[in-house]
Design an enzyme around this catalytic site. Structure first.
Site, PDB file in Angstrom:
ATOM      1  N   HIS A   1      53.662  44.026 -34.961  1.00  0.00           N
ATOM      2  CA  HIS A   1      53.653  43.546 -33.579  1.00  0.00           C
ATOM      3  C   HIS A   1      54.665  42.406 -33.389  1.00  0.00           C
ATOM      4  CE1 HIS A   1      49.362  45.053 -34.056  1.00  0.00           C
ATOM      5  NE2 HIS A   1      49.799  45.779 -33.059  1.00  0.00           N
TER       6      HIS A   1
ATOM      7  N   GLY B   1      56.423  50.787 -30.980  1.00  0.00           N
ATOM      8  CA  GLY B   1      56.847  50.890 -32.378  1.00  0.00           C
ATOM      9  C   GLY B   1      57.132  52.320 -32.790  1.00  0.00           C
TER      10      GLY B   1
ATOM     11  N   VAL C   1      57.736  48.336 -39.497  1.00  0.00           N
ATOM     12  CA  VAL C   1      57.666  47.226 -40.450  1.00  0.00           C
ATOM     13  C   VAL C   1      56.726  47.631 -41.586  1.00  0.00           C
ATOM     14  CG1 VAL C   1      56.902  44.830 -40.749  1.00  0.00           C
ATOM     15  CG2 VAL C   1      58.118  45.508 -38.669  1.00  0.00           C
TER      16      VAL C   1
HETATM   17  N1  LIG Z   1      54.223  48.614 -38.797  1.00  0.00           N
HETATM   18  C1  LIG Z   1      54.653  48.679 -37.549  1.00  0.00           C
HETATM   19  N2  LIG Z   1      55.962  48.625 -37.278  1.00  0.00           N
HETATM   20  C2  LIG Z   1      56.428  48.693 -36.001  1.00  0.00           C
HETATM   21  N3  LIG Z   1      55.618  48.801 -34.922  1.00  0.00           N
HETATM   22  C3  LIG Z   1      54.301  48.862 -35.137  1.00  0.00           C
HETATM   23  C4  LIG Z   1      53.742  48.797 -36.451  1.00  0.00           C
HETATM   24  N4  LIG Z   1      52.390  48.873 -36.333  1.00  0.00           N
HETATM   25  C5  LIG Z   1      52.121  48.996 -35.026  1.00  0.00           C
HETATM   26  N5  LIG Z   1      53.254  48.981 -34.304  1.00  0.00           N
HETATM   27  C6  LIG Z   1      53.379  49.141 -32.851  1.00  0.00           C
HETATM   28  O1  LIG Z   1      52.624  48.150 -32.193  1.00  0.00           O
HETATM   29  C7  LIG Z   1      52.162  48.666 -30.946  1.00  0.00           C
HETATM   30  C8  LIG Z   1      50.704  48.412 -30.835  1.00  0.00           C
HETATM   31  O2  LIG Z   1      50.043  49.160 -31.844  1.00  0.00           O
HETATM   32  P1  LIG Z   1      48.558  48.908 -32.267  1.00  0.00           P
HETATM   33  O3  LIG Z   1      48.059  47.662 -31.635  1.00  0.00           O
HETATM   34  O4  LIG Z   1      47.778  50.155 -32.137  1.00  0.00           O
HETATM   35  O5  LIG Z   1      48.744  48.550 -33.805  1.00  0.00           O
HETATM   36  P2  LIG Z   1      48.578  49.428 -35.056  1.00  0.00           P
HETATM   37  O6  LIG Z   1      48.750  48.569 -36.241  1.00  0.00           O
HETATM   38  O7  LIG Z   1      49.417  50.677 -34.894  1.00  0.00           O
HETATM   39  O8  LIG Z   1      47.091  49.814 -35.007  1.00  0.00           O
HETATM   40  P3  LIG Z   1      46.421  51.004 -35.690  1.00  0.00           P
HETATM   41  O9  LIG Z   1      46.012  50.507 -37.007  1.00  0.00           O
HETATM   42  O10 LIG Z   1      45.383  51.182 -34.668  1.00  0.00           O
HETATM   43  O11 LIG Z   1      47.332  52.190 -35.741  1.00  0.00           O
HETATM   44  C9  LIG Z   1      52.516  50.158 -30.925  1.00  0.00           C
HETATM   45  O12 LIG Z   1      53.692  50.337 -30.148  1.00  0.00           O
HETATM   46  C10 LIG Z   1      52.770  50.445 -32.386  1.00  0.00           C
HETATM   47  O13 LIG Z   1      53.680  51.534 -32.584  1.00  0.00           O
END
Ligand SMILES: Nc1ncnc2c1ncn2[C@@H]1O[C@H](COP(=O)(O)OP(=O)(O)OP(=O)(O)O)[C@@H](O)[C@H]1O
Ligand SMILES: CC(C)(CO)[C@@H](O)C(=O)[O-]
Ligand code: BAL
Length: 288
Positions: A31, A152, A181
């Site tokens: 994030h 992401g 990431v």
């Molecule tokens: N490792 C990462 N790298 C880049 N973007 C990310 C990453 N993890 C999450 N995002 C992005 O952050 C935004 C919010 O995602 P979210 O809050 O669901 O987090 P998440 O870590 O993907 O959660 P989950 O564990 O539910 O999949 C989305 O656009 C997601 O693609």
């Protein structure tokens, strides 16, 4: 911090150009990457006489509509105090954290249908998922009225389906993508990683290793890529606890349909798998 659509609407005229980062909270380094891209866009926007400078808005909302019954909506990690700290450290201007009642004051009868591209892969294993995502993202877009929104690459199919919604429904919003990431050992950072025991976390590395094996085989074309990645996952299926694959797919990055064996061009190698009670997804973009 803003809690209601009404407060946000009252504030919106003073915000200038808005870059929105939609999240479900439990903020981590993935994030932070999205927020830093939003900050770059904000800091490059020219102040206008009408509104001054641009604004980074992060929304934090665990959207019940995108969880099926039996999924982890209730236990999804929530740490609002820590999220506010991350937002302060990252120079976020406005945190928008509405309640479920504020977003869904009554039954959500009208919903956004993702079409066929949202019924494969994630959409097949999480029925209704993309309808829930698109509906809340459309609602957030209407509430926040951003000029740009950042998503992401880790959720590659979500990114593609959102881009398609924006195009098909003529939403005047630029969608920006931030690369995935990873932790030092390759595991994609994810809010759900906190569910993993040390042994599960170790076994979960098979996802990123499979993608890396597929990427290393990219000169061999789709058949070689799929079988190199599959070999890593087959081995991990024998581990304890096993890695149980929902899908491994090599797809067109725009339509998310499987590419043919003689395909050349951009592709995404995507995987979803269970490790214990935790479902993880990951992907890598490839050029064939
Ligand atoms: N490792 C990462 N790298 C880049 N973007 C990310 C990453 N993890 C999450 N995002 C992005 O952050 C935004 C919010 O995602 P979210 O809050 O669901 O987090 P998440 O870590 O993907 O959660 P989950 O564990 O539910 O999949 C989305 O656009 C997601 O693609
Ligand atoms: C885009 C999103 C914020 C919609 O709830 C969610 O699916 C997520 O966090 O990726
Ligand atoms: N990171 C996408 C949101 C979800 O898994 O529900």
């Amino acid at each position: 911090m803003v809690r209601t659509p009404e407060e946000l609407a009252a504030m919106r005229p003073s915000l200038g150009e808005v870059v929105l980062v939609p999240t479900m909270g439990a903020l981590h380094s993935g994030h932070r990457r999205l927020i830093s891209l939003a900050r770059e866009k904000r800091d490059r926007a020219a102040p206008t006489a009408a509104h001054g400078s641009a604004t980074v808005v992060v929304s934090i909302f665990v959207n019940p509509l995108q969880f099926s019954p039996g999924e982890d909506y209730d236990r999804y990690p929530r740490d609002f105090a820590a999220d506010l700290e991350v937002c302060a450290e990252e120079g976020v201007d406005v945190v928008y954290a509405p309640s479920v009642e504020a977003v869904y004051p009554g039954e959500q009868i009208v919903r956004v249908d993702s079409g066929a591209m949202g019924r494969v892969l994630e959409g097949e294993f999480r029925p209704g998922f993309f309808e829930g995502v698109l509906t809340v993202v459309a609602k957030l877009f209407h509430m926040v009225q951003p000029d740009m929104a950042v998503f992401g690459q880790k959720d590659a199919q979500q990114l593609a389906v959102i881009r398609r919604m924006v195009r098909d429904l003529n939403m005047p919003i630029t969608i920006l993508a931030a690369p995935t990431v990873r932790e030092e050992d390759g595991l994609a950072t994810s809010s759900r990683n906190v569910y993993l025991s040390p042994q599960e976390r170790h076994n979960a590395l098979a996802l990123s290793r499979a993608l890396l094996a597929g990427a290393d085989a990219s000169v061999t074309g789709p058949i070689g890529i799929r079988s190199a990645a599959r070999a890593v996952l087959d081995e991990a299926a024998e581990a304890s606890p096993p890695v149980v694959v929902d899908y491994l797919a090599l797809v067109d990055p725009e339509t998310f349909t499987e590419v043919s064996s003689d395909y050349r061009g951009e592709a995404v190698l995507a995987v979803a798998a269970w490790v214990g009670d935790t479902r993880l997804i990951d992907n890598v973009p490839l050029t064939l």
